[in-house]
Each structure stands twice: as structure tokens, then as C-alpha cells.
Design a protein around this motif. Structure first.
Motif, PDB file in Angstrom:
ATOM      1  N   VAL A 511       0.847  -1.198   0.000  1.00 12.33           N
ATOM      2  CA  VAL A 511       0.000   0.000   0.000  1.00 12.33           C
ATOM      3  C   VAL A 511       0.879   1.243   0.000  1.00 12.33           C
ATOM      4  CG1 VAL A 511      -1.870   1.235   1.161  1.00 12.33           C
ATOM      5  CG2 VAL A 511      -1.726  -1.267   1.340  1.00 12.33           C
ATOM      6  N   LYS A 512       0.554   2.185  -0.874  1.00  9.53           N
ATOM      7  CA  LYS A 512       1.215   3.486  -0.894  1.00  9.53           C
ATOM      8  C   LYS A 512       0.238   4.507  -1.465  1.00  9.53           C
ATOM      9  CE  LYS A 512       3.387   2.707  -5.418  1.00  9.53           C
ATOM     10  NZ  LYS A 512       4.672   2.668  -6.159  1.00  9.53           N
ATOM     11  N   VAL A 513       0.556   5.790  -1.329  1.00  8.14           N
ATOM     12  CA  VAL A 513      -0.318   6.832  -1.858  1.00  8.14           C
ATOM     13  C   VAL A 513       0.371   7.552  -3.005  1.00  8.14           C
ATOM     14  CG1 VAL A 513      -1.516   7.159   0.329  1.00  8.14           C
ATOM     15  CG2 VAL A 513       0.460   8.580  -0.216  1.00  8.14           C
ATOM     16  N   SER A 514      -0.454   8.187  -3.846  1.00  7.73           N
ATOM     17  CA  SER A 514       0.058   8.957  -4.980  1.00  7.73           C
ATOM     18  C   SER A 514      -0.866  10.140  -5.227  1.00  7.73           C
ATOM     19  CB  SER A 514       0.128   8.079  -6.238  1.00  7.73           C
ATOM     20  OG  SER A 514      -1.175   7.741  -6.669  1.00  7.73           O
ATOM     21  N   ASN A 541       5.805   8.423   1.959  1.00 13.37           N
ATOM     22  CA  ASN A 541       7.223   8.356   1.611  1.00 13.37           C
ATOM     23  C   ASN A 541       7.734   6.924   1.511  1.00 13.37           C
ATOM     24  OD1 ASN A 541       7.686  11.317   1.856  1.00 13.37           O
ATOM     25  ND2 ASN A 541       7.143  10.908   3.987  1.00 13.37           N
ATOM     26  N   GLY A 542       6.926   5.974   1.962  1.00 14.29           N
ATOM     27  CA  GLY A 542       7.307   4.577   1.925  1.00 14.29           C
ATOM     28  C   GLY A 542       6.128   3.712   1.532  1.00 14.29           C
ATOM     29  N   GLU A 543       6.125   2.457   1.979  1.00 22.03           N
ATOM     30  CA  GLU A 543       5.120   1.497   1.542  1.00 22.03           C
ATOM     31  C   GLU A 543       4.845   0.500   2.664  1.00 22.03           C
ATOM     32  OE1 GLU A 543       4.849  -0.532  -2.663  1.00 22.03           O
ATOM     33  OE2 GLU A 543       6.174  -1.739  -1.410  1.00 22.03           O
ATOM     34  N   TYR A 544       3.573   0.180   2.845  1.00 21.69           N
ATOM     35  CA  TYR A 544       3.192  -0.928   3.719  1.00 21.69           C
ATOM     36  C   TYR A 544       3.307  -2.210   2.919  1.00 21.69           C
ATOM     37  CZ  TYR A 544       0.099  -4.241   6.114  1.00 21.69           C
ATOM     38  OH  TYR A 544      -0.428  -5.349   6.717  1.00 21.69           O
TER      39      TYR A 544
END
Length: 657
Positions: A511-514, A541-544
């Protein structure tokens, strides 16, 4: 001079027939190049009298109420399909069968032609293949369409197993005005270019491009389609509609008005609702769904299809501002059409604010039974390209290199809205959440922020169309009543937004945002909080990245803007520094300075062996707390204090005589 000449021709034609504002006489034609024509009333195209719209020219009409166009002549407008013979486009015809009587008429694929000469006006009727032929074909001399794939869909649910909502249309001319239809494309290549200036709407049939010349009576005025809401299951009822005019439409305007909102002369919403309420006059729920078919799909078997529905919701302020589109997850489907398993990466981001000629899409009913209405006032003259926020379902058109002006230039439109007063790239603040499952399918969800939205369902939320998928990721309303791909909310820095993960087996989730650049002014950070572990993951800034067991994980994860665990740790340090402990050995007194006036519920004193030697309770919020230490032996002691708001502070003191 071009415009003056065009207007003078119209005046001549109109004088020949007082009953039609624009009249094209038999064996005559009007050719429009790189322009728009605005007729405030009706158009009559007499037998063999034609109107050619070329180089993305469009026809606007100001008629109110029922369509009033008439005649046996044809309006001709190009559009390009973007799929091969195995893949679907969703269409909505801008024309119907020519008839003398006024009004809109039904459409059939016999009204589709192939541009067949470089004179820009000559076309040849497409060949309609027998029902048992699966594959349309384009060559340098012909266009063949497989009627087997021509279907309509009205007020039914897509994913219900065994559902019979799709209605076969085939080669018959019974597709009602304003109703959308499916059609697969063609194999082969047609290298003829009838007009090199006609841009994306007329080019060789390479890369899944097929040129279609829609010819018939131009649609005009009000057109309706039946809609209905949830049918008592977890599925949603949809209707395939689209843009039925030989011009673009403002999709925001159409969705908002049919959802019960009122749009004023400046394009603003004039009846924003109290949080949590819904418009009483709504017939749909303000969302459009666009089918995206994976371009690598090369089978006619439903079980081999790879595709999904992207979701569009309008801007919450003004129809001139762009709404929110989240791309489709690429799923495969079981033989009865039920959504099944992940089949590939996500679809593409398309600009949907202005729906181009011929584009079909789904809408979801908000009433048990009703009609959604397309009206002339939604029509605009917008050329089809990314910079204009207008795209047919076309991968090759999408590019981020175009320069987008800050404000709209003049946008001719029937509603009379001055687009130049609005920024072209104005959006509601938002960001998108991307969930990748097993490094394969990507589910895109969006959180959008506006003052007229509510924490629970309202008509600026986009209902999730794939809740029956075996693997999925979607947002929910705060009360858990609705599953969403787009969640509209009032902004609150302390808010938490539930995110649900579904999997039928152990699977990896990333999961990440954009697309959060317009959100930066609201909050600096975005986290995914795992309530089971208590860990906050920085997904900006990172990722689950974790493996989840089979099941529906609906109460475990939430999107937040604060790392509360970190904030508590930081606060604990501040509280600890604020407590100062002083041992007055001459007086035999321990003094605690409580500068933050925390409510101290317990103070304990331990010797070096861990033995409790003093215990005091409910000491209150006094800035100065004193405890006698007389009688205690010399040595080092630990002072431990607990506050009512769950802070714990430890200090060392030395007692000596």
C-alpha cells in the motif's frame, strides 16, 4: 471569414424552410472543418442533404424538451474505437435512423460507415457479419463488424451470478436514443487516411484503432434511460448510457443535476446539503463507471476477459473544475460474468470531465425505479485531448507532457457558463491509495476533501463496483454502511478512514499513496495504521508491505494523518521534562514541581531493591507536591508518578543525612 461564410450558408438554407432554423436542402451539404455550429432550435436535413463534421467539429443545439430534428439526410461524425476484435468499447451513438418526422430515433450498427476516400465526405456502409461470426475485420477496402457483441444494459446488476441484464441488440435498429451499447473492435489494418488533419478521430487502424463514421439524424434534446438502485443483494444496479450528441458534454453537469443538485449560471452548486443528507430529487448517485478492457486480452471466452470499471465523481464546487477518476482494477471473470480473480495491473487514468462523442458509461440508480435524463444544456464544444480533460477510452492519447493552461479559454456551451473565470486544473484536495495484491492487480481508491461532504455516504462518494471480487481493497464510510472507491470527506487532521482488504487466500498486500500534491497544504503526512499491531506505516514516503491471511480485514486498517504512537512518545518526553523532582535532605521532604499541572493519581517511591517504601494516591493538579521522606535510610530511590491521562514518569533522588 470561415465563420461568416458558414453563417451565410445557414441563413440561405433557413430561408428555404421556415419550419427549421437550420435546413439543408436535397443534394446539398454543409461541411464544417475545425469549428462548431450552434443552432438554438432544430435542424432539418432533407433527403440527401448532409452535414459533415470534420477535424473534431461539433454541433451544439439549444432546444429544450424533446428532440426536434427531422429529415432523411445524414449528419456524419467520426470517432475511433480503441480495441481489437476480442475487446469491448462502450459506446453511445450521436445519431439515429433518419426519418422525416421530428424527434430522436433508434440506432443500429447499420448506421456505422467506413471512410473510403480522401475527399473527406465519402464513406461506405460497414458489412454486418452473420451472428455466428465472432471477429470483426478492417482492411484497406472494407470494414466488417461482428454483430454478436452488440448488447445493451439497463437497470440491472453486473456481477450477480447468472444475471440476465445484458440484452442482445445485434444488427437490429432498436437501441434507444441515449442508451449505450457494447461493441468489440476489429482485427486487421486500414491504411486509408481520409483527412490527415482530423487528428485522433481518423487515423490508420494500427494499435487497436478503428475509424467509424456515424451517419444519421443528429440526436437533440432530452433523452432518458431507466435506472434503479440496490436490488436487495450486495450488488448494485447499473444502466449503460453515454454521450448521445454529436458534441462533447460536461459530465459534471449531467451527473450533478441528475443527482438532485442545482447548478447556477456560473456553474456553481447552489444547494449544498447538510452533512449526511441526500438530495430528495436524485435519480442517480452522482457517479459514472467506465469499462476498461485490458489490451492484452485475446479471447472471446468470458472466463478469459481481463478488465474492470473505473469510477468518476464530479467536483464538489463547480462544474468547470475537474472531478476525481480512479482507474479500473484488471480482474478476470467467471463464465457467468461474476467478478472473479485478479488478472493484471490497474487500468489507466483518463480525463473524464468532458465526455467525447460516442463514449458510453454506466450510472447507478438512487431510486427503486426512475429515469435519468440527458439534456442539451450539458453540451459543450471541447476537442478531445488530455489537456482539455476529454478522452475516449484510449491509452495512446494519455500523456503527461502536455502543457495545461491555468485558466480555461472560451468554451462554447449551451448552458452559457463563462469557463474563462475558472481554473482549468482546479481540483478538490485529494490523494489516491494504491493497493497491490500479490504483485499483480492494483486497486486504486481516492480520498477527496470538501466542506459539503459528510463522514457517511453522500452523493460525492463513489460506490465500489467490485465488492464480489475474490481479492480487493476499498474504503468504507465511517459507519461501515457503504463500500467505496472514492470517499468524499470534510477535512479533519485527526480523522481516520477505514480501509478494507479482501482475499480468498494468503496474499501479499502493498500500500502506498500517490497524486497528493494538491493535498500537501492540508496535512504533511499520510499513514496506514494497523490497529492489530499498533504500528503506523508511512505510505506517503514509503510502503506498507505484509502478507495477510484469507478473509475480509474490515476493522483492522485505517488511513490517518498523524502517527499517534510517535506523537505519544514525543508527548511523554515533554511531560517527563515538565516534572521536576527535588529532595530537601535538611527538611526530609521530597518536592515535585508539576509545571503542566497534570492530574497525578499515584506517586510511589522505591528503593534500589525494588521495594515500595512510599505510596500516595490522588495528589491532584497542584503545581507543587510535597511528600515527607523522614525516617528513610540513606540511598538512591526511584520516584514513579502516573497521571490520569496515562503518562508515566520516573525520576531518581538521593537521600542522605
Amino acid at each position: 471569414m470561415k465563420k461568416l461564410l458558414l453563417l451565410s450558408i445557414f441563413t440561405t438554407f433557413a430561408s428555404l424552410n421556415a419550419e427549421a432554423q437550420m435546413y439543408v436542402s436535397p443534394s446539398s451539404y454543409v461541411y464544417v472543418n475545425d469549428e462548431f455550429v450552434y443552432v438554438t432550435q432544430d435542424v432539418e436535413l432533407a433527403n440527401t442533404g448532409n452535414l459533415y463534421l470534420r477535424n473534431q467539429s461539433q454541433l451544439l443545439q439549444g432546444t429544450t424538451g424533446a428532440g426536434a430534428n427531422s429529415g432523411l439526410g445524414d449528419l456524419s461524425v467520426y470517432q475511433e474505437g480503441t480495441t481489437n476484435n476480442f475487446q469491448y468499447n462502450y459506446w453511445c451513438s450521436p445519431v439515429g435512423d433518419p426519418q422525416v418526422a421530428a424527434g430522436n430515433n433508434d440506432f443500429g450498427i447499420t448506421r456505422l460507415f467506413r471512410p473510403s476516400a480522401t475527399d473527406k465526405v465519402t464513406s461506405t456502409a460497414a458489412t454486418i457479419l452473420p451472428i455466428n461470426n465472432f471477429n470483426g475485420v478492417a482492411t484497406n477496402s472494407s470494414l466488417s463488424i461482428a454483430q454478436k457483441w452488440i448488447w445493451t444494459y439497463e437497470a440491472e446488476n453486473i456481477y450477480a451470478p447468472g444475471n440476465g441484464g445484458w440484452v442482445f441488440a445485434g444488427a437490429s435498429s432498436n437501441i434507444r436514443p441515449g442508451l449505450g451499447f457494447t461493441m468489440k473492435g476489429t482485427s486487421g489494418t486500414d491504411n486509408l487516411v481520409s483527412d490527415i488533419n482530423d487528428g485522433v478521430q481518423n487515423k490508420p487502424n494500427a494499435n487497436f484503432g478503428q475509424r467509424y463514421d456515424f451517419r444519421g439524424k443528429p440526436n437533440d434534446g432530452n433523452m432518458t434511460a431507466t435506472v434503479s438502485d440496490v436490488d436487495g443483494t450486495s450488488y448494485i444496479n447499473l444502466t449503460l448510457v453515454g454521450n448521445p450528441y454529436p458534441s462533447a458534454i460536461n459530465l459534471n453537469h449531467y451527473l450533478l443535476e441528475n443527482s438532485g443538485f442545482i447548478v447556477d449560471a456560473s456553474g456553481n452548486i447552489t444547494n449544498p446539503l447538510p452533512p449526511g443528507s441526500l438530495p430528495a430529487t436524485a435519480v442517480i448517485d452522482n457517479t459514472a463507471y467506465f469499462w476498461e478492457h485490458d489490451k492484452s486480452n485475446n479471447t472471446h471466452l468470458v472466463g478469459g476477459y481481463v478488465g474492470g470499471y473505473g469510477t468518476y465523481v464530479p467536483n464538489m464546487t463547480n462544474i468547470a473544475n475537474n472531478g476525481t477518476y480512479v482507474s479500473a482494477p484488471m480482474n478476470t471473470y467467471s463464465g457467468d460474468g461474476e467478478s472473479s480473480t485478479p488478472g493484471g495491473a490497474s487500468g489507466n487514468i483518463f480525463e473524464r470531465q468532458f465526455t467525447p462523442v460516442g463514449q458510453g458509461f454506466m450510472v447507478h440508480g438512487a431510486v427503486p425505479s426512475g429515469t435519468v435524463t440527458m439534456r442539451n444544456r450539458y453540451r459543450v464544444y471541447i476537442k478531445e485531448n488530455v489537456a482539455n480533460f476529454s478522452e475516449f477510452e484510449r491509452i495512446s492519447n494519455t500523456t503527461s507532457s502536455l502543457v495545461i493552461d491555468e485558466y480555461w479559454h472560451d468554451v462554447p456551451n449551451v448552458a452559457g457558463i463563462d469557463y474563462t473565470q475558472h481554473k482549468k486544473n482546479a481540483y478538490d484536495p485529494k490523494f489516491k491509495v494504491h493497493t497491490t495484491i500479490n504483485d499483480l492487480v492494483v486497486y486504486e481508491d481516492a480520498l477527496v476533501f470538501g466542506d459539503i461532504a459528510s463522514e457517511n455516504f453522500d452523493y460525492f462518494d463513489g460506490i465500489c463496483p467490485y465488492t464480489s471480487a475474490s481479492k480487493a481493497a476499498y474504503l468504507t464510510t465511517k459507519d461501515g454502511a457503504e463500500k467505496l472507491t472514492i470517499s468524499a470527506q470534510p477535512f479533519d487532521i485527526d480523522a481516520r478512514f477505514p480501509l478494507t482488504f479482501v482475499t480468498n487466500e494468503q496474499a501479499s498486500f502493498k500500500v502506498k499513496v500517490s497524486d497528493y500534491s494538491q493535498f500537501d497544504d492540508l496535512a504533511e503526512n499520510i499513514y496506514l495504521h494497523d490497529k492489530l499491531s499498533g504500528i503506523y506505516y508511512d505510505i506517503k514516503n514509503g510502503e506498507y508491505n505484509a502478507n495477510l491471511q484469507a478473509g475480509t480485514h474490515e476493522n483492522r486498517f485505517e488511513i490517518t494523518f498523524k502517527n499517534v504512537a510517535s506523537d505519544l512518545n514525543d508527548d511523554a518526553a515533554v511531560v517527563a521534562d515538565a516534572f521536576q523532582v527535588y529532595q530537601n535532605n535538611d527538611a526530609g521532604m521530597l518536592t515535585v514541581f508539576n509545571s503542566l499541572q497534570k492530574d497525578v493519581v499515584e506517586l510511589s517511591l522505591y528503593d534500589v531493591t525494588g521495594k515500595l517504601v512510599i505510596s500516595k494516591e490522588n495528589l491532584g493538579k497542584n503545581e507543587r507536591i510535597e511528600v515527607s521522606t523522614s525516617g528513610l535510610s540513606d540511598g538512591v530511590y526511584i520516584v514513579k508518578m502516573n497521571t490520569r491521562d496515562n503518562y508515566s514518569v520516573d525520576k531518581k533522588v538521593s537521600i542522605f543525612r
